[in-house]
Design a protein around this motif. Sequence first.
Motif, mmCIF file in Angstrom:
data_model
loop_
_atom_site.group_PDB
_atom_site.id
_atom_site.type_symbol
_atom_site.label_atom_id
_atom_site.label_comp_id
_atom_site.label_asym_id
_atom_site.label_seq_id
_atom_site.Cartn_x
_atom_site.Cartn_y
_atom_site.Cartn_z
ATOM 1 N N ARG A 1 65.052 16.924 92.194
ATOM 2 C CA ARG A 1 66.273 17.576 91.699
ATOM 3 C C ARG A 1 66.039 19.053 91.364
ATOM 4 N NH1 ARG A 1 70.546 14.440 92.796
ATOM 5 N NH2 ARG A 1 71.663 15.467 91.098
ATOM 6 N N SER A 2 65.251 19.735 92.204
ATOM 7 C CA SER A 2 64.963 21.174 92.009
ATOM 8 C C SER A 2 64.204 21.463 90.720
ATOM 9 C CB SER A 2 66.249 22.018 92.024
ATOM 10 O OG SER A 2 66.935 21.822 93.227
ATOM 11 N N CYS A 3 63.629 20.443 90.093
ATOM 12 C CA CYS A 3 62.876 20.664 88.860
ATOM 13 C C CYS A 3 61.417 20.998 89.177
ATOM 14 C CB CYS A 3 62.901 19.408 87.992
ATOM 15 S SG CYS A 3 64.554 18.964 87.415
ATOM 16 N N ASP A 4 60.820 21.805 88.321
ATOM 17 C CA ASP A 4 59.386 22.061 88.342
ATOM 18 C C ASP A 4 58.845 21.738 86.959
ATOM 19 O OD1 ASP A 4 59.325 22.877 90.985
ATOM 20 O OD2 ASP A 4 59.602 24.984 90.487
ATOM 21 N N ILE A 5 57.525 21.572 86.879
ATOM 22 C CA ILE A 5 56.907 21.191 85.613
ATOM 23 C C ILE A 5 55.763 22.141 85.284
ATOM 24 C CG2 ILE A 5 55.377 19.513 86.788
ATOM 25 C CD1 ILE A 5 55.556 17.778 84.273
ATOM 26 N N LYS A 6 55.667 22.478 83.998
ATOM 27 C CA LYS A 6 54.546 23.277 83.493
ATOM 28 C C LYS A 6 53.795 22.421 82.479
ATOM 29 C CE LYS A 6 55.080 27.661 81.941
ATOM 30 N NZ LYS A 6 54.077 28.653 82.391
ATOM 31 N N LEU A 7 52.488 22.303 82.644
ATOM 32 C CA LEU A 7 51.663 21.477 81.762
ATOM 33 C C LEU A 7 51.010 22.341 80.689
ATOM 34 C CD1 LEU A 7 49.863 19.444 84.587
ATOM 35 C CD2 LEU A 7 51.957 18.828 83.339
ATOM 36 N N TRP A 8 50.887 21.756 79.486
ATOM 37 C CA TRP A 8 50.215 22.436 78.380
ATOM 38 C C TRP A 8 49.033 21.596 77.933
ATOM 39 C CZ3 TRP A 8 51.749 27.187 76.287
ATOM 40 C CH2 TRP A 8 52.945 27.706 76.805
ATOM 41 N N ASP A 9 47.949 22.279 77.551
ATOM 42 C CA ASP A 9 46.707 21.573 77.212
ATOM 43 C C ASP A 9 46.855 20.714 75.958
ATOM 44 O OD1 ASP A 9 44.079 20.746 77.248
ATOM 45 O OD2 ASP A 9 43.253 22.751 77.460
ATOM 46 N N THR A 10 47.530 21.237 74.945
ATOM 47 C CA THR A 10 47.662 20.485 73.694
ATOM 48 C C THR A 10 48.980 19.716 73.657
ATOM 49 O OG1 THR A 10 48.876 22.090 72.396
ATOM 50 C CG2 THR A 10 46.483 22.408 72.568
ATOM 51 N N VAL A 11 49.132 18.896 72.631
ATOM 52 C CA VAL A 11 50.352 18.092 72.505
ATOM 53 C C VAL A 11 51.495 18.862 71.854
ATOM 54 C CG1 VAL A 11 49.079 15.920 72.413
ATOM 55 C CG2 VAL A 11 49.628 17.121 70.280
ATOM 56 N N THR A 12 51.289 20.132 71.563
ATOM 57 C CA THR A 12 52.318 20.905 70.856
ATOM 58 C C THR A 12 52.787 22.114 71.654
ATOM 59 O OG1 THR A 12 50.558 22.091 69.702
ATOM 60 C CG2 THR A 12 51.525 20.203 68.560
ATOM 61 N N THR B 1 50.457 26.796 85.880
ATOM 62 C CA THR B 1 51.578 27.433 86.556
ATOM 63 C C THR B 1 52.706 26.404 86.663
ATOM 64 O OG1 THR B 1 50.705 26.680 88.659
ATOM 65 C CG2 THR B 1 50.112 28.905 87.996
ATOM 66 N N TRP B 2 53.877 26.834 87.093
ATOM 67 C CA TRP B 2 54.957 25.881 87.380
ATOM 68 C C TRP B 2 54.582 25.115 88.635
ATOM 69 C CZ3 TRP B 2 58.625 24.445 84.131
ATOM 70 C CH2 TRP B 2 58.957 25.311 83.065
#
Length: 179
Positions: free
Chosen positions: A138-149, A156-157
């Motif tokens: 659905r045209s979405c991209d995801i960015k991951l973060w190392d911590t849970v906050t 990158t996206w």
Amino acid sequence: MSEPLHHSPQGRKRKLTALALSLMSALGLLAFAPGAAQARAVADHCVVNLSTDEITCAATQSKAFAADAAAAEEVGIQSVTLITLYDRTNYDPAGGTRSFVADGSYTCSAAYSPVEFSVDYLDAANWNNRASSVHTYRSCDIKLWDTVTLSGASSTWIDNLANLDTIGWANRAGSYQIS
Ligand SMILES: [Ca+2]
Ligand SMILES: [Ca+2]
């Protein structure tokens, strides 16, 4: 009636955090029950529904999607998948999956800003440092973060990636954003 889809990211973030915390409580209770390992494995495919605020888990990915679709349909919502996290590489569901779905009319915007959804505390869902491949729709991209906050290093996206290790992000994400 379904509620409007366009919540503020902050409001949505608080709701998902609350849901994640209640899931953590449920898992904590299971850990003290006989056969906890089996109970955990049975619920290792989960669908987080942004439109109904429900988290549906099942023994297989297809059963989790089917259970979510049935529950959403009862309140007049047709689910579409925005992203799926896989424990294993190559979108192999055998190690567990966690999907994020919304109402059928939802499509991510082309721009990365503003962020459309933020998900904190993957640890509460037993998904901290676990995703090894990710697929978006659905045209979405995801960015991951190392911590849970949503702090520390971020990726990158990502559109789709069969092996997050190729960018140094296998078994690393603690939270993520969708846009
Ligand atoms: Ca993994
Ligand atoms: Ca991490």
